[in-house]
Design a protein around this motif. Structure first.
Motif, short mmCIF file in Angstrom:
data_model
loop_
_atom_site.label_atom_id
_atom_site.label_comp_id
_atom_site.label_asym_id
_atom_site.label_seq_id
_atom_site.Cartn_x
_atom_site.Cartn_y
_atom_site.Cartn_z
N MET A 1 0.84 -1.18 0.00
CA MET A 1 0.00 0.00 0.00
C MET A 1 0.89 1.24 0.00
O MET A 1 1.93 1.28 0.64
N LYS A 2 0.47 2.27 -0.71
CA LYS A 2 1.21 3.52 -0.76
C LYS A 2 0.66 4.46 0.30
O LYS A 2 -0.53 4.77 0.31
N HIS A 24 4.96 -1.30 3.17
CA HIS A 24 4.32 -0.17 2.50
C HIS A 24 5.33 0.72 1.79
O HIS A 24 6.49 0.82 2.18
N SER A 58 -1.70 10.63 -4.80
CA SER A 58 -1.19 9.38 -5.35
C SER A 58 -1.26 8.21 -4.37
O SER A 58 -0.98 7.08 -4.75
N ALA A 59 -1.61 8.48 -3.12
CA ALA A 59 -1.57 7.45 -2.08
C ALA A 59 -2.95 6.85 -1.82
O ALA A 59 -3.97 7.45 -2.11
N GLU A 60 -2.93 5.66 -1.25
CA GLU A 60 -4.17 5.01 -0.81
C GLU A 60 -4.53 5.40 0.61
O GLU A 60 -5.69 5.40 1.00
N LEU A 61 -3.49 5.71 1.41
CA LEU A 61 -3.70 6.11 2.79
C LEU A 61 -2.85 7.36 3.04
O LEU A 61 -1.69 7.42 2.64
N LYS A 84 -10.42 8.10 0.10
CA LYS A 84 -9.12 7.75 0.67
C LYS A 84 -9.20 7.64 2.19
O LYS A 84 -9.97 8.34 2.84
N ALA A 156 -11.93 0.93 6.84
CA ALA A 156 -10.80 1.84 7.01
C ALA A 156 -10.08 1.56 8.33
O ALA A 156 -8.83 1.53 8.37
N ILE A 159 -7.86 -1.51 8.06
CA ILE A 159 -6.61 -1.23 7.35
C ILE A 159 -5.66 -0.43 8.23
O ILE A 159 -4.45 -0.70 8.29
#
Length: 211
Positions: A1-2, A24, A58-61, A84, A156, A159
């Motif tokens: 994950m990013k 990550h 650009s990130a998921e988190l 997000k 969420a 994660i």
């Protein structure tokens, strides 16, 4: 994950170092990508450097690690983060009656305020209950340190719990985002003990169960 870390100060740097050995990919959102200390941090953690808006997009988190007094402007400048996951690790602190204290409480919280700034984002309040040193490295403690989290999105939080585990914490779910009203004063307990009562910064809270 990013994972995008917005802010490369004490907390942001500590979180980047704490996640260095995780699976990550880290991207640091920094105002000045030419700053030598920021470049050194990125090299140390094997992360990318980008503007805060580019990093968040650009990130998921996204982890918000900003001083509260600049948070509103900086967070709103990140753009649309709908969908997000956003970790709010900021405590809304400032001078109250001549002493450091919470600027929000009882009927709202910093976490809820961040959610209002980022409509559509999946905000989780956590990582506000301990100092930066324990975020960077909490190995060697006699008990695994606990980290509470609050948010309205169960997926969420699941994660985020995994990310907290990557950082060496035992994640505990405090409930919905309104429970940030509990977690932010709890963070002040750590600040009071660490900075005002002489306990220092090399400790964290733990949840110890009878076996």
């Amino acid at each position: 994950m990013k994972i995008a870390i917005i802010g490369t100060g004490t907390v942001g740097s500590a979180l980047a170092r704490g996640l260095k050995q995780s699976p990550h990919k880290i991207i640091l959102g920094a105002r000045d990508a030419a700053d030598r200390a920021t470049q050194s941090l990125a090299a140390d953690v094997g992360g990318e450097l980008a503007s805060p808006r580019e990093a968040a997009g650009s990130a998921e988190l996204v982890i918000l690690a900003l001083p509260w007094d600049v948070a509103e402007t900086a967070v709103k400048a990140l753009g649309d983060l709908t969908g997000k996951i956003v970790i709010d690790c900021m405590n809304p602190v400032g001078m109250v009656g001549g002493a450091l204290g919470l600027l929000l409480g009882h009927t709202t919280s910093g976490g809820e305020t961040v959610a209002a700034w980022l409509p559509g984002a999946r905000v989780v309040k956590t990582l506000n209950q301990v100092g930066a040193e324990m975020m960077a490295d909490n190995a060697g403690l006699p008990h695994r340190p606990v980290m509470f989290m609050a948010g309205d999105d169960p997926e969420a939080k699941s994660i985020v719990a995994a990310v907290l585990s990557n950082l060496g914490f035992e994640p505990l779910d405090a409930g919905d985002l309104t429970k940030a009203r509990l977690l932010e004063p709890f963070g002040m307990v750590w600040i009071n003990q660490a900075l005002l009562r002489g306990k220092g910064r090399s400790w964290a809270f733990a949840a110890v169960e009878r076996t």
